[in-house]
Design a protein around this motif. Structure first.
Motif, PDB file in Angstrom:
ATOM      1  N   ARG A   1      -1.956  -4.409 -11.684  1.00  0.00           N
ATOM      2  CA  ARG A   1      -2.290  -4.478 -10.253  1.00  0.00           C
ATOM      3  C   ARG A   1      -1.128  -5.104  -9.505  1.00  0.00           C
TER       4      ARG A   1
ATOM      5  N   VAL B   1      -0.619   4.741  -8.539  1.00  0.00           N
ATOM      6  CA  VAL B   1      -1.849   4.971  -7.781  1.00  0.00           C
ATOM      7  C   VAL B   1      -1.780   4.048  -6.564  1.00  0.00           C
TER       8      VAL B   1
ATOM      9  N   ILE C   1      -3.361   2.409  -3.231  1.00  0.00           N
ATOM     10  CA  ILE C   1      -4.559   2.085  -2.464  1.00  0.00           C
ATOM     11  C   ILE C   1      -4.048   1.457  -1.170  1.00  0.00           C
TER      12      ILE C   1
ATOM     13  N   LEU D   1     -12.031   2.443  -5.450  1.00  0.00           N
ATOM     14  CA  LEU D   1     -10.830   3.199  -5.811  1.00  0.00           C
ATOM     15  C   LEU D   1     -10.158   2.614  -7.047  1.00  0.00           C
ATOM     16  N   GLU D   2     -10.109   1.297  -7.125  1.00  0.00           N
ATOM     17  CA  GLU D   2      -9.482   0.660  -8.276  1.00  0.00           C
ATOM     18  C   GLU D   2     -10.270   0.946  -9.553  1.00  0.00           C
TER      19      GLU D   2
ATOM     20  N   ALA E   1      -9.256   4.164 -11.228  1.00  0.00           N
ATOM     21  CA  ALA E   1      -7.912   4.309 -11.812  1.00  0.00           C
ATOM     22  C   ALA E   1      -7.972   4.146 -13.330  1.00  0.00           C
TER      23      ALA E   1
ATOM     24  N   ASP F   1      -2.605   2.866 -15.564  1.00  0.00           N
ATOM     25  CA  ASP F   1      -2.000   3.182 -14.270  1.00  0.00           C
ATOM     26  C   ASP F   1      -1.386   1.944 -13.621  1.00  0.00           C
TER      27      ASP F   1
ATOM     28  N   VAL G   1      -1.356   0.355 -10.381  1.00  0.00           N
ATOM     29  CA  VAL G   1      -2.181   0.439  -9.170  1.00  0.00           C
ATOM     30  C   VAL G   1      -1.552  -0.451  -8.110  1.00  0.00           C
TER      31      VAL G   1
END
Length: 198
Positions: A2, A26, A28, A97-98, A101, A105, A107
């Motif tokens: 993250r 990814v 967000i 959304l997280e 994933a 990924d 993110v």
């Protein structure tokens, strides 16, 4: 992994986000989510209208974003009221959304007000915080040129956000965007490689 991505208005954070997306991250995007949660017909828009009045709607019933921006960026109390409506709705969308994933990924949470939110520290849950950094005067030049804003508008937007020093204080990685697009791309690729190797 993250990652929090932030940068002041006019820093080029959106360009960095787009390059990271091209590299497979990814994304967000808080700005996109903030628009989605107050689209026509949403409970978020109903709450904004209840708080600020129907004069902030366009003839089509959409939120008049320039008018809303002019109202809240000059008034910290109104800005906080708007944020108290929008931020919880955005965080709900983030979580969904997280959760979607994949486990491997990268993110990237694209959050313009990350330094202001207090979520950039260890308790914010990010493995890294990437700050897109540009001197304030260059940011103002870009806003005048690219967005057609007045100097007063640009300066008030900058004043409403964390200072450059406050943003840099939360960074684990800094991407300088005071040069060319090719230079920026090379810097983003280097940071992406470092993050994905961790």
């Amino acid at each position: 992994m993250r990652v929090g991505l932030t940068g002041g208005v006019g820093s080029g954070k959106s360009t960095v986000s787009a390059i990271l997306a091209e590299l497979g991250a990814v994304i967000i995007d808080a700005d996109v989510l903030a628009r989605e949660v107050v689209e026509r017909g949403t409970p978020g828009l109903e709450q904004v209208v209840a708080a600020f009045g129907p004069e902030l709607l366009t003839a089509d019933g959409d939120l008049d974003r320039p008018r809303m921006g002019a109202l809240v960026f000059g008034d910290p109390d109104k800005r906080r009221l708007l944020e108290s409506i929008v931020h919880p709705l955005v965080f709900e969308r983030y979580a969904a959304l997280e959760a979607a994933a994949g486990p491997d990924d990268l993110v990237v949470h694209d959050i313009p007000l990350l330094a202001e939110s207090g979520r950039a520290g260890e308790d914010g849950g990010f493995d890294a915080v990437v700050v897109v950094d540009v001197p304030d005067e260059l940011r103002i030049e870009r806003m005048l040129r690219d967005r057609g804003w007045t100097r007063a508008d640009a300066e008030s937007r900058i004043a409403a956000q964390a200072t450059r020093e406050e943003r840099l204080a939360v960074a684990t990685h800094v991407i300088d965007n005071s040069g060319t697009l090719d230079e920026l791309r090379a810097r983003v690729e280097a940071v992406h490689a470092e993050l994905t190797a961790r």
